[in-house]
Write an enzyme that holds these catalytic residues in place. Structure first.
Site, PDB file in Angstrom:
ATOM      1  N   SER A   1      19.076 -16.092  67.101  1.00 37.82           N
ATOM      2  CA  SER A   1      19.780 -17.244  67.676  1.00 37.82           C
ATOM      3  C   SER A   1      19.159 -17.562  69.032  1.00 37.82           C
ATOM      4  CB  SER A   1      21.258 -16.887  67.868  1.00 37.82           C
ATOM      5  OG  SER A   1      21.889 -17.818  68.714  1.00 37.82           O
TER       6      SER A   1
ATOM      7  N   TYR B   1      27.642 -10.766  70.781  1.00 44.96           N
ATOM      8  CA  TYR B   1      26.845 -11.503  69.782  1.00 44.96           C
ATOM      9  C   TYR B   1      25.446 -11.787  70.342  1.00 44.96           C
ATOM     10  CZ  TYR B   1      25.312 -15.368  66.781  1.00 44.96           C
ATOM     11  OH  TYR B   1      24.591 -16.174  65.939  1.00 44.96           O
TER      12      TYR B   1
HETATM   13  N1  LIG Z   1      25.728 -21.377  62.644  1.00 43.33           N
HETATM   14  C1  LIG Z   1      25.091 -21.298  63.784  1.00 43.33           C
HETATM   15  O1  LIG Z   1      25.278 -22.127  64.693  1.00 43.33           O
HETATM   16  C2  LIG Z   1      24.088 -20.200  64.005  1.00 43.33           C
HETATM   17  C3  LIG Z   1      23.247 -20.323  65.111  1.00 43.33           C
HETATM   18  C4  LIG Z   1      22.317 -19.333  65.339  1.00 43.33           C
HETATM   19  C5  LIG Z   1      22.202 -18.261  64.490  1.00 43.33           C
HETATM   20  N2  LIG Z   1      23.044 -18.163  63.420  1.00 43.33           N
HETATM   21  C6  LIG Z   1      22.902 -16.989  62.558  1.00 43.33           C
HETATM   22  O2  LIG Z   1      22.666 -17.384  61.231  1.00 43.33           O
HETATM   23  C7  LIG Z   1      23.167 -16.396  60.333  1.00 43.33           C
HETATM   24  C8  LIG Z   1      24.049 -17.054  59.289  1.00 43.33           C
HETATM   25  O3  LIG Z   1      25.133 -17.649  59.969  1.00 43.33           O
HETATM   26  P1  LIG Z   1      26.013 -18.824  59.351  1.00 43.33           P
HETATM   27  O4  LIG Z   1      26.229 -19.784  60.450  1.00 43.33           O
HETATM   28  O5  LIG Z   1      25.467 -19.267  58.066  1.00 43.33           O
HETATM   29  O6  LIG Z   1      27.389 -18.016  59.167  1.00 43.33           O
HETATM   30  P2  LIG Z   1      28.472 -18.008  57.974  1.00 43.33           P
HETATM   31  O7  LIG Z   1      28.635 -19.358  57.392  1.00 43.33           O
HETATM   32  O8  LIG Z   1      29.671 -17.332  58.568  1.00 43.33           O
HETATM   33  O9  LIG Z   1      27.786 -17.041  56.915  1.00 43.33           O
HETATM   34  C9  LIG Z   1      27.628 -15.672  57.204  1.00 43.33           C
HETATM   35  C10 LIG Z   1      27.018 -14.966  56.010  1.00 43.33           C
HETATM   36  O10 LIG Z   1      26.910 -13.572  56.324  1.00 43.33           O
HETATM   37  C11 LIG Z   1      27.557 -12.838  55.280  1.00 43.33           C
HETATM   38  N3  LIG Z   1      28.202 -11.649  55.834  1.00 43.33           N
HETATM   39  C12 LIG Z   1      28.996 -11.555  56.936  1.00 43.33           C
HETATM   40  N4  LIG Z   1      29.464 -10.316  57.062  1.00 43.33           N
HETATM   41  C13 LIG Z   1      28.973  -9.601  56.009  1.00 43.33           C
HETATM   42  C14 LIG Z   1      29.127  -8.260  55.565  1.00 43.33           C
HETATM   43  N5  LIG Z   1      29.898  -7.383  56.221  1.00 43.33           N
HETATM   44  N6  LIG Z   1      28.492  -7.878  54.453  1.00 43.33           N
HETATM   45  C15 LIG Z   1      27.725  -8.748  53.758  1.00 43.33           C
HETATM   46  N7  LIG Z   1      27.535 -10.031  54.124  1.00 43.33           N
HETATM   47  C16 LIG Z   1      28.170 -10.451  55.231  1.00 43.33           C
HETATM   48  C17 LIG Z   1      28.612 -13.780  54.687  1.00 43.33           C
HETATM   49  O11 LIG Z   1      28.856 -13.460  53.333  1.00 43.33           O
HETATM   50  P3  LIG Z   1      30.250 -12.891  52.738  1.00 43.33           P
HETATM   51  O12 LIG Z   1      31.359 -13.351  53.626  1.00 43.33           O
HETATM   52  O13 LIG Z   1      30.275 -13.432  51.353  1.00 43.33           O
HETATM   53  O14 LIG Z   1      30.045 -11.410  52.770  1.00 43.33           O
HETATM   54  C18 LIG Z   1      27.863 -15.115  54.763  1.00 43.33           C
HETATM   55  O15 LIG Z   1      27.047 -15.275  53.641  1.00 43.33           O
HETATM   56  C19 LIG Z   1      23.903 -15.371  61.205  1.00 43.33           C
HETATM   57  O16 LIG Z   1      23.071 -14.261  61.412  1.00 43.33           O
HETATM   58  C20 LIG Z   1      24.142 -16.122  62.494  1.00 43.33           C
HETATM   59  O17 LIG Z   1      24.235 -15.252  63.575  1.00 43.33           O
HETATM   60  C21 LIG Z   1      23.981 -19.102  63.154  1.00 43.33           C
END
Ligand SMILES: NC(=O)c1ccc[n+]([C@@H]2O[C@H](COP(=O)([O-])OP(=O)(O)OC[C@H]3O[C@@H](n4cnc5c(N)ncnc54)[C@H](OP(=O)(O)O)[C@@H]3O)[C@@H](O)[C@H]2O)c1
Length: 259
Positions: free
Chosen positions: A139, A152
């Site tokens: 991020s 985070y």
């Molecule tokens: N959205 C943003 O603005 C943003 C910005 C920068 C970086 N990111 C990064 O991008 C990545 C994806 O984020 P997102 O925004 O797509 O979030 P999201 O919509 O909350 O998705 C998170 C994913 O991680 C999985 N996950 C969470 N805890 C888990 C666990 N204990 N075991 C297995 N799987 C788990 C969830 O699957 P299940 O719930 O099905 O297990 C889901 O598929 C993250 O690493 C986040 O830090 C996001």
């Protein structure tokens, strides 16, 4: 042995967007997350519409031994992983002194411990085969502390520095390592982490724009990937402010501090 791309966090958000992108490119896929129904539906759709092989590995990456179990899942099926996308991640918004101790363990386990173990297990095999790509999803928040998202941002800094070091260690092996550093993208992560999306003071990107820009940015073959123009402008702006001001501004833009 068949060649596959493994994506953690494949059930929704950014991970699901990577799933569709790699499916379009014809990759066979291993989908990892906890939401079994979502993963199975997604797998059926991709097998039917894209004609690729898709394996579903339902796993809680917050459990001890999760990385080893994902690796064993692949070994048992004679699958070798040519592309590893570490996308699963959790966040928590608020003042660090208010975070629950179990939440600290979850962020450290999912964002750091399991991710590092997955890298160690799968990248070692890629080195033996002299071929592979690692994509760690960090991020922009990992470039400095973010007040309101302190832990985070620290876990994302871990991913950035680990990948930067690894990329140098991997030179000449045929394996490439990248760390993607996006800004804000509209997904469910904010709802899950108690971060009011309306308090974010920067425009949010969509997963579609994120993927398109990430694939484009990856072609430049720089280890740290900043997908959008706004992401790149924010990084450049760091040169013009003191470190303290960069941290303050990151907190202001995130709007994650509880008042
Ligand atoms: N959205 C943003 O603005 C943003 C910005 C920068 C970086 N990111 C990064 O991008 C990545 C994806 O984020 P997102 O925004 O797509 O979030 P999201 O919509 O909350 O998705 C998170 C994913 O991680 C999985 N996950 C969470 N805890 C888990 C666990 N204990 N075991 C297995 N799987 C788990 C969830 O699957 P299940 O719930 O099905 O297990 C889901 O598929 C993250 O690493 C986040 O830090 C996001």
């Amino acid at each position: 042995m068949s060649s596959f791309t493994l994506i953690t966090g494949a059930s929704m958000g950014i991970g699901e967007a990577f799933v569709h992108e790699f499916a379009v490119q014809g990759h066979n896929l291993v989908l990892v997350a906890r939401s079994v129904d979502k993963l199975q539906l997604l797998a059926e759709e991709l097998r039917r519409e894209r004609g690729i092989q898709v394996e579903v590995c339902v796993m809680d990456l917050n459990e001890n031994g999760a990385a080893e179990s994902v690796y064993a899942f692949c070994c048992k099926r004679n699958i070798h992983i040519d592309v590893l996308v570490n996308c699963a991640g959790v966040s928590w918004a608020g003042s660090f002194v208010d975070i629950g101790l179990q939440k600290i363990e979850e962020l450290v386990m999912v964002n750091m411990m399991t991710t590092a173990k997955l890298v160690r297990l799968f990248v070692a095999d890629m080195v033996v085969r002299k071929k592979g790509t690692l994509l760690n999803i960090a991020s922009l928040g990992g470039l400095q502390g973010v007040p309101g998202l302190g832990l985070y941002s620290a876990t994302k800094a871990f991913m950035i520095t680990l990948t930067e070091a690894l990329a140098i260690e991997l030179q000449g092996t045929g394996v490439r390592a990248f760390v993607v550093c996006p800004g804000f993208i509209a997904t469910t992560i904010f709802e899950h982490s108690g971060h009011n999306i309306k308090s974010i003071r920067l425009p949010l990107s969509t997963t579609e724009v994120f993927i398109k820009e990430t694939i484009k940015a990856l072609r430049k073959k720089q280890v740290r990937v900043f997908p959008t123009l706004l992401d790149r402008c924010l990084v450049i702006s760091h040169r013009f402010f003191s470190r303290k001001m960069v941290v303050r501004l990151a907190g202001f833009f995130a709007g994650a501090e509880k008042k």
